[in-house]
Design an enzyme around this catalytic site. Structure first.
Site, PDB file in Angstrom:
ATOM      1  N   THR A 246      36.452  34.798 -22.119  1.00  0.00           N
ATOM      2  CA  THR A 246      36.659  35.306 -23.108  1.00  0.00           C
ATOM      3  C   THR A 246      36.121  34.405 -24.581  1.00  0.00           C
ATOM      4  OG1 THR A 246      38.429  36.430 -22.555  1.00  0.00           O
ATOM      5  CG2 THR A 246      38.260  36.405 -24.635  1.00  0.00           C
TER       6      THR A 246
ATOM      7  N   LYS B  35      38.307  43.292 -23.597  1.00  0.00           N
ATOM      8  CA  LYS B  35      39.648  42.505 -24.234  1.00  0.00           C
ATOM      9  C   LYS B  35      39.829  42.713 -25.622  1.00  0.00           C
ATOM     10  CE  LYS B  35      37.074  39.223 -21.512  1.00  0.00           C
ATOM     11  NZ  LYS B  35      36.061  37.907 -21.497  1.00  0.00           N
TER      12      LYS B  35
ATOM     13  N   SER C 200      37.462  30.704 -25.101  1.00  0.00           N
ATOM     14  CA  SER C 200      36.556  29.296 -24.778  1.00  0.00           C
ATOM     15  C   SER C 200      35.495  29.333 -26.016  1.00  0.00           C
ATOM     16  CB  SER C 200      35.899  29.938 -23.431  1.00  0.00           C
ATOM     17  OG  SER C 200      36.655  30.134 -22.384  1.00  0.00           O
TER      18      SER C 200
ATOM     19  N   GLY D 173      42.809  41.704 -29.819  1.00  0.00           N
ATOM     20  CA  GLY D 173      41.877  41.308 -29.079  1.00  0.00           C
ATOM     21  C   GLY D 173      42.705  40.063 -28.443  1.00  0.00           C
TER      22      GLY D 173
END
Length: 180
Positions: free
Chosen positions: A8, A40, A131, A52
């Protein structure tokens, strides 16, 4: 030894009367891409709130459900619901173990909620988690300053830039928008 799940990048961009929340679709377990089209971002409260999430999927979904319950409990007051969730998340023994982050938005507010008790409202209307958050955030800030692109266009391009840098982010983008 447990395999680390990485997944993500989610970004929220507010420009003018619109806010866009975009997320990539990649879920990675260890060094293997397990899914490329994960969703997501969810609409809550009849579509008037977007959330989110990044982190462990089960944890993120559990937190999203709890956030939705807080929204209902506090009559849709986004900030109040986020603060109450952050308090519970920080003090509840079970919730403290959840590893995820949330971005929640409505037509007037953008908030990042963490398990350390943080509820952060970004000054520039841009928030990113996951990430590739740093890459997406930097790209969105540059695009906000240097272009007249819409919130949607900035969020999409920022995720594409992050996907070109972060191994755990792809270009399978899910986008949701709200307008004041």
């Amino acid at each position: 030894m447990a395999m680390q799940v990485r997944s993500t990048t989610v970004i929220a961009v507010r420009r003018g009367p619109r806010v866009a929340v975009a997320g990539d679709g990649q879920v990675t377990v260890g060094d293997t891409i397990m899914k490329t089209t994960a969703r997501k971002i969810v609409r809550l409260r009849g579509g008037s709130v977007l959330a989110g999430f990044a982190g462990s999927t089960a944890d993120a979904l559990a937190l999203t459900e709890r956030f939705e319950a807080k929204l209902e409990e506090y009559g849709g007051a986004l900030r109040r619901a986020a603060i109450e969730l952050a308090k519970d998340w920080r003090t509840d023994r079970m919730l403290r173990r959840l590893e995820a982050l949330l971005i929640v938005v409505n037509t007037s507010e953008t908030l990042l909620v963490s398990g350390t008790g943080d509820v952060i409202e970004p000054e520039d209307g841009i928030a990113a988690i996951g990430s590739g958050a740093g890459y997406a955030l930097a790209a969105a800030r540059a695009l906000m300053r240097g272009t007249e692109l819409s919130a949607r266009e900035i969020a999409e391009e920022a995720l594409r830039i992050a996907a070109g840098i972060c191994l755990y982010t792809n270009e399978e983008i899910t986008m949701e928008e709200l307008s004041a």
